[in-house]
Design a protein around this motif. Structure first.
Motif, PDB file in Angstrom:
ATOM      1  N   LEU A   1     -10.064   6.124   1.130  1.00  0.00           N
ATOM      2  CA  LEU A   1     -10.158   5.083   0.103  1.00  0.00           C
ATOM      3  C   LEU A   1      -8.823   4.879  -0.605  1.00  0.00           C
ATOM      4  O   LEU A   1      -8.483   3.763  -1.003  1.00  0.00           O
ATOM      5  CB  LEU A   1     -11.225   5.469  -0.931  1.00  0.00           C
ATOM      6  CG  LEU A   1     -12.693   5.444  -0.449  1.00  0.00           C
ATOM      7  CD1 LEU A   1     -13.575   6.214  -1.409  1.00  0.00           C
ATOM      8  CD2 LEU A   1     -13.192   4.011  -0.322  1.00  0.00           C
ATOM      9  N   ASP A   2      -8.088   5.944  -0.807  1.00  0.00           N
ATOM     10  CA  ASP A   2      -6.848   5.884  -1.612  1.00  0.00           C
ATOM     11  C   ASP A   2      -5.698   6.458  -0.832  1.00  0.00           C
ATOM     12  O   ASP A   2      -5.376   7.616  -0.996  1.00  0.00           O
ATOM     13  CB  ASP A   2      -7.071   6.644  -2.924  1.00  0.00           C
ATOM     14  CG  ASP A   2      -5.887   6.560  -3.848  1.00  0.00           C
ATOM     15  OD1 ASP A   2      -5.021   5.691  -3.635  1.00  0.00           O
ATOM     16  OD2 ASP A   2      -5.804   7.373  -4.781  1.00  0.00           O
ATOM     17  N   MET A   3      -4.958   5.615  -0.008  1.00  0.00           N
ATOM     18  CA  MET A   3      -5.399   4.317   0.403  1.00  0.00           C
ATOM     19  C   MET A   3      -4.964   4.013   1.825  1.00  0.00           C
ATOM     20  O   MET A   3      -4.471   2.958   2.139  1.00  0.00           O
ATOM     21  CB  MET A   3      -4.904   3.234  -0.581  1.00  0.00           C
ATOM     22  CG  MET A   3      -3.398   3.189  -0.699  1.00  0.00           C
ATOM     23  SD  MET A   3      -2.750   1.897  -1.843  1.00  0.00           S
ATOM     24  CE  MET A   3      -3.049   0.368  -1.013  1.00  0.00           C
ATOM     25  N   LYS A   4      -5.152   5.013   2.702  1.00  0.00           N
ATOM     26  CA  LYS A   4      -4.777   4.793   4.095  1.00  0.00           C
ATOM     27  C   LYS A   4      -5.657   3.732   4.749  1.00  0.00           C
ATOM     28  O   LYS A   4      -5.234   3.076   5.703  1.00  0.00           O
ATOM     29  CB  LYS A   4      -4.861   6.106   4.870  1.00  0.00           C
ATOM     30  CG  LYS A   4      -3.738   7.064   4.491  1.00  0.00           C
ATOM     31  CD  LYS A   4      -3.812   8.351   5.288  1.00  0.00           C
ATOM     32  CE  LYS A   4      -2.577   9.205   5.004  1.00  0.00           C
ATOM     33  NZ  LYS A   4      -2.666  10.509   5.680  1.00  0.00           N
TER      34      LYS A   4
ATOM     35  N   SER B   1       0.850  -1.191   0.000  1.00  0.00           N
ATOM     36  CA  SER B   1       0.000   0.000   0.000  1.00  0.00           C
ATOM     37  C   SER B   1       0.882   1.237   0.000  1.00  0.00           C
ATOM     38  O   SER B   1       2.079   1.157   0.237  1.00  0.00           O
ATOM     39  CB  SER B   1      -0.934  -0.005   1.215  1.00  0.00           C
ATOM     40  OG  SER B   1      -0.211  -0.223   2.392  1.00  0.00           O
ATOM     41  N   HIS B   2       0.273   2.367  -0.283  1.00  0.00           N
ATOM     42  CA  HIS B   2       1.031   3.623  -0.241  1.00  0.00           C
ATOM     43  C   HIS B   2       0.418   4.561   0.800  1.00  0.00           C
ATOM     44  O   HIS B   2      -0.798   4.567   0.997  1.00  0.00           O
ATOM     45  CB  HIS B   2       1.122   4.288  -1.616  1.00  0.00           C
ATOM     46  CG  HIS B   2      -0.176   4.750  -2.211  1.00  0.00           C
ATOM     47  ND1 HIS B   2      -0.755   5.946  -1.873  1.00  0.00           N
ATOM     48  CD2 HIS B   2      -0.988   4.183  -3.134  1.00  0.00           C
ATOM     49  CE1 HIS B   2      -1.877   6.104  -2.567  1.00  0.00           C
ATOM     50  NE2 HIS B   2      -2.055   5.040  -3.345  1.00  0.00           N
ATOM     51  N   THR B   3       1.291   5.324   1.446  1.00  0.00           N
ATOM     52  CA  THR B   3       0.844   6.179   2.552  1.00  0.00           C
ATOM     53  C   THR B   3       0.617   7.621   2.120  1.00  0.00           C
ATOM     54  O   THR B   3       0.023   8.394   2.864  1.00  0.00           O
ATOM     55  CB  THR B   3       1.887   6.183   3.686  1.00  0.00           C
ATOM     56  OG1 THR B   3       3.151   6.548   3.124  1.00  0.00           O
ATOM     57  CG2 THR B   3       1.995   4.818   4.332  1.00  0.00           C
TER      58      THR B   3
ATOM     59  N   ASP C   1       5.134   7.994  -1.733  1.00  0.00           N
ATOM     60  CA  ASP C   1       5.328   8.550  -3.071  1.00  0.00           C
ATOM     61  C   ASP C   1       4.765   7.726  -4.221  1.00  0.00           C
ATOM     62  O   ASP C   1       5.450   7.479  -5.203  1.00  0.00           O
ATOM     63  CB  ASP C   1       6.849   8.762  -3.281  1.00  0.00           C
ATOM     64  CG  ASP C   1       7.164   9.491  -4.573  1.00  0.00           C
ATOM     65  OD1 ASP C   1       6.373  10.359  -4.961  1.00  0.00           O
ATOM     66  OD2 ASP C   1       8.200   9.177  -5.175  1.00  0.00           O
ATOM     67  N   GLU C   2       3.503   7.300  -4.101  1.00  0.00           N
ATOM     68  CA  GLU C   2       2.877   6.651  -5.257  1.00  0.00           C
ATOM     69  C   GLU C   2       2.184   7.670  -6.146  1.00  0.00           C
ATOM     70  O   GLU C   2       2.196   7.562  -7.366  1.00  0.00           O
ATOM     71  CB  GLU C   2       1.865   5.600  -4.779  1.00  0.00           C
ATOM     72  CG  GLU C   2       1.330   4.710  -5.894  1.00  0.00           C
ATOM     73  CD  GLU C   2       0.074   5.246  -6.569  1.00  0.00           C
ATOM     74  OE1 GLU C   2      -0.289   4.720  -7.642  1.00  0.00           O
ATOM     75  OE2 GLU C   2      -0.552   6.186  -6.052  1.00  0.00           O
ATOM     76  N   GLU C   3       1.571   8.678  -5.514  1.00  0.00           N
ATOM     77  CA  GLU C   3       0.717   9.592  -6.288  1.00  0.00           C
ATOM     78  C   GLU C   3       1.517  10.451  -7.264  1.00  0.00           C
ATOM     79  O   GLU C   3       1.069  10.698  -8.379  1.00  0.00           O
ATOM     80  CB  GLU C   3      -0.089  10.499  -5.328  1.00  0.00           C
ATOM     81  CG  GLU C   3      -1.075   9.750  -4.424  1.00  0.00           C
ATOM     82  CD  GLU C   3      -2.269   9.177  -5.190  1.00  0.00           C
ATOM     83  OE1 GLU C   3      -2.355   9.395  -6.410  1.00  0.00           O
ATOM     84  OE2 GLU C   3      -3.102   8.521  -4.551  1.00  0.00           O
ATOM     85  N   VAL C   4       2.691  10.912  -6.826  1.00  0.00           N
ATOM     86  CA  VAL C   4       3.504  11.743  -7.710  1.00  0.00           C
ATOM     87  C   VAL C   4       4.548  10.893  -8.437  1.00  0.00           C
ATOM     88  O   VAL C   4       4.757  11.041  -9.632  1.00  0.00           O
ATOM     89  CB  VAL C   4       4.164  12.906  -6.927  1.00  0.00           C
ATOM     90  CG1 VAL C   4       5.055  13.720  -7.847  1.00  0.00           C
ATOM     91  CG2 VAL C   4       3.094  13.776  -6.291  1.00  0.00           C
TER      92      VAL C   4
ATOM     93  N   ASN D   1      -2.587  -5.442  -3.731  1.00  0.00           N
ATOM     94  CA  ASN D   1      -2.419  -3.994  -3.766  1.00  0.00           C
ATOM     95  C   ASN D   1      -3.780  -3.359  -3.976  1.00  0.00           C
ATOM     96  O   ASN D   1      -4.808  -4.038  -4.030  1.00  0.00           O
ATOM     97  CB  ASN D   1      -1.436  -3.662  -4.911  1.00  0.00           C
ATOM     98  CG  ASN D   1      -1.082  -2.188  -5.003  1.00  0.00           C
ATOM     99  OD1 ASN D   1      -1.201  -1.435  -4.036  1.00  0.00           O
ATOM    100  ND2 ASN D   1      -0.642  -1.764  -6.183  1.00  0.00           N
ATOM    101  N   GLU D   2      -3.793  -2.046  -4.153  1.00  0.00           N
ATOM    102  CA  GLU D   2      -5.025  -1.332  -4.477  1.00  0.00           C
ATOM    103  C   GLU D   2      -5.398  -1.586  -5.943  1.00  0.00           C
ATOM    104  O   GLU D   2      -4.682  -2.240  -6.676  1.00  0.00           O
ATOM    105  CB  GLU D   2      -4.803   0.178  -4.278  1.00  0.00           C
ATOM    106  CG  GLU D   2      -3.778   0.754  -5.246  1.00  0.00           C
ATOM    107  CD  GLU D   2      -3.592   2.256  -5.122  1.00  0.00           C
ATOM    108  OE1 GLU D   2      -4.485   2.941  -4.616  1.00  0.00           O
ATOM    109  OE2 GLU D   2      -2.535   2.751  -5.545  1.00  0.00           O
ATOM    110  N   GLY D   3      -6.537  -1.046  -6.336  1.00  0.00           N
ATOM    111  CA  GLY D   3      -6.914  -1.090  -7.755  1.00  0.00           C
ATOM    112  C   GLY D   3      -8.076  -2.002  -8.077  1.00  0.00           C
ATOM    113  O   GLY D   3      -8.446  -2.141  -9.237  1.00  0.00           O
TER     114      GLY D   3
END
Ligand code: ZN
Length: 397
Positions: free
Chosen positions: A73-76, A41-43, A107-110, A134-136
């Motif tokens: 939801l995305d994604m804590k 997951s990403h924080t 740092d997933e979003e950027v 993972n998410e998605g």
């Protein structure tokens, strides 16, 4: 989070390219030889403008059985569910045969190189795994009178390009003496908008429409069928049948009174998994036609897929069978982009996007992600914990 995990006897490491962008990796070591499962997951989150929200976006306020806030939801939410699953298994004395790994990445979003790609290249032993969740995906959708849980097993390739249109500069008061690149770009943008790429059914979409229709379809026929069935089914399917083109940015003159000699248009282009820029470029050039312009790819990212007949697929299906006996798991390709491709490319990991969601309407959830009033149902968080615990026991137990 490190402290929370330590309370249950779970060791974790922080890996950081810069101290304020640390990644946490926790592990329940396997007793030997079994397959490993990584909960990814990403924080980080996208920004939030408090003036658009009903609550403070950084409050995590609990209201009517929902946790409100940016990242719910995305994604804590999934970060928290993964941590709780790992910690609770550890407290119960769960001893996997293969490693159970939890990665909360930055740092997933950027995507500035602090998160999972950096871990894969600099600390591969920390994040190498046979299987990953993972998410998605994971949302429960009702289509054709059936409950379907979407499991993301593939993703499109982010393949943006720059279209550079050339002309000749001149004083804006005398347009006749110049050749305005901005005006020349307009018909090219219209051609891109009018382009209808050939549709094809990939393995994931083929299985999805077979599940919905009870038989095989051609790609065009599949879309017509989906439209008739449910607008939501068509919305889901359409971007997965072909490459997509979305012109999103344009730059030309920096002065109002100077006719631009160059106009640049950036086009967000997404290819199907397995499709290449080499295959697509001649089609784009043909669409644009002759003229004084050039096309330059900016990047090629993602576009990977994982196989479907795997122990992780069985684990996910087994979980759904337990919690929703009428439900079925179907594979889907992500139209966007997640961190899963880094694991697939680096280690051949079988990576799926699956975080089950039953309580919240998936169309509402899709509208809340990266938007105001993002929130998650506590019931869905608990369901996520159960899912990860189930998959850990099934895959590396
Ligand atoms: Zn995300």
């Amino acid at each position: 989070m490190r402290g929370y995990l330590a309370e249950s006897g779970v060791e974790s490491e922080l890996y950081a390219k810069v101290p304020e962008r640390a990644n946490l990796v926790a592990r329940l070591p396997g007793s030997g030889g079994g397959p490993s499962l990584l909960l990814l997951s990403h924080t980080d989150t996208v920004v939030a403008d408090p003036s658009e929200w009903q609550v403070d976006p950084w409050s995590g306020e609990l209201r009517d059985g929902e946790v409100w806030g940016r990242g719910a939801l995305d994604m804590k939410g999934e970060v928290a569910a993964s941590a709780v699953a790992v910690a609770s298994l550890a407290r119960e004395g769960f001893r996997p045969t293969g490693d159970l790994i939890f990665v909360a990445a930055a740092d997933e979003e950027v995507g500035d190189g602090y998160g999972l790609p950096w871990l894969c290249s600099e600390h591969p032993d920390a994040v190498r795994a046979d299987f990953a969740l993972n998410e998605g995906g994971g949302e429960r959708v009702e289509l054709a009178g059936r409950a379907l849980y979407l499991c993301s097993t593939a993703e499109k390739m982010s393949s943006p390009f720059r279209l550079r249109v050339h002309g000749r500069a001149g004083h804006a008061s005398m347009p006749g003496i110049a050749d305005n690149a901005l005006i020349k770009a307009a018909p090219l943008i219209e051609r891109l908008a009018a382009y209808r790429p050939e549709r094809r059914l990939e393995v994931e979409t083929d299985l999805l429409v077979q599940t919905l229709g009870g038989r095989g379809f051609g790609a065009d026929e599949a879309l017509a069928f989906a439209r008739e069935l449910d607008p939501y089914a068509a919305e889901l399917l359409e971007p997965l049948l072909s490459l997509t083109l979305s012109p999103t940015m344009i730059t030309a003159s920096e002065r109002r009174n100077v006719i631009p000699s160059v106009c640049e248009v950036v086009v967000d282009c997404r290819l199907l998994p397995g499709q290449s820029q080499e295959e697509v470029e001649p089609l784009l050039r043909e669409t644009l036609g002759d003229g004084d312009h050039d096309l330059e790819w900016i990047e090629a990212r993602g576009g990977t897929r994982s196989p479907l007949q795997t122990p992780l697929w069985d684990a996910v299906s087994g979980f759904v069978a337990e919690v929703d006996p009428e439900g079925a798991v179907v594979p889907i390709c992500v139209a966007g982009f997640t961190d899963s491709h880094w694991l697939r490319e680096s280690f051949g990991t079988v990576a799926y996007g699956f975080f089950p969601m039953q309580a919240m309407d998936p169309q509402l959830a899709a509208r809340l992600i990266h938007s105001a009033d993002e929130r998650i149902r506590v019931d869905d968080l608990a369901l996520g914990v159960d899912c990860f615990r189930h998959c850990a026991r099934a895959v590396c137990g």
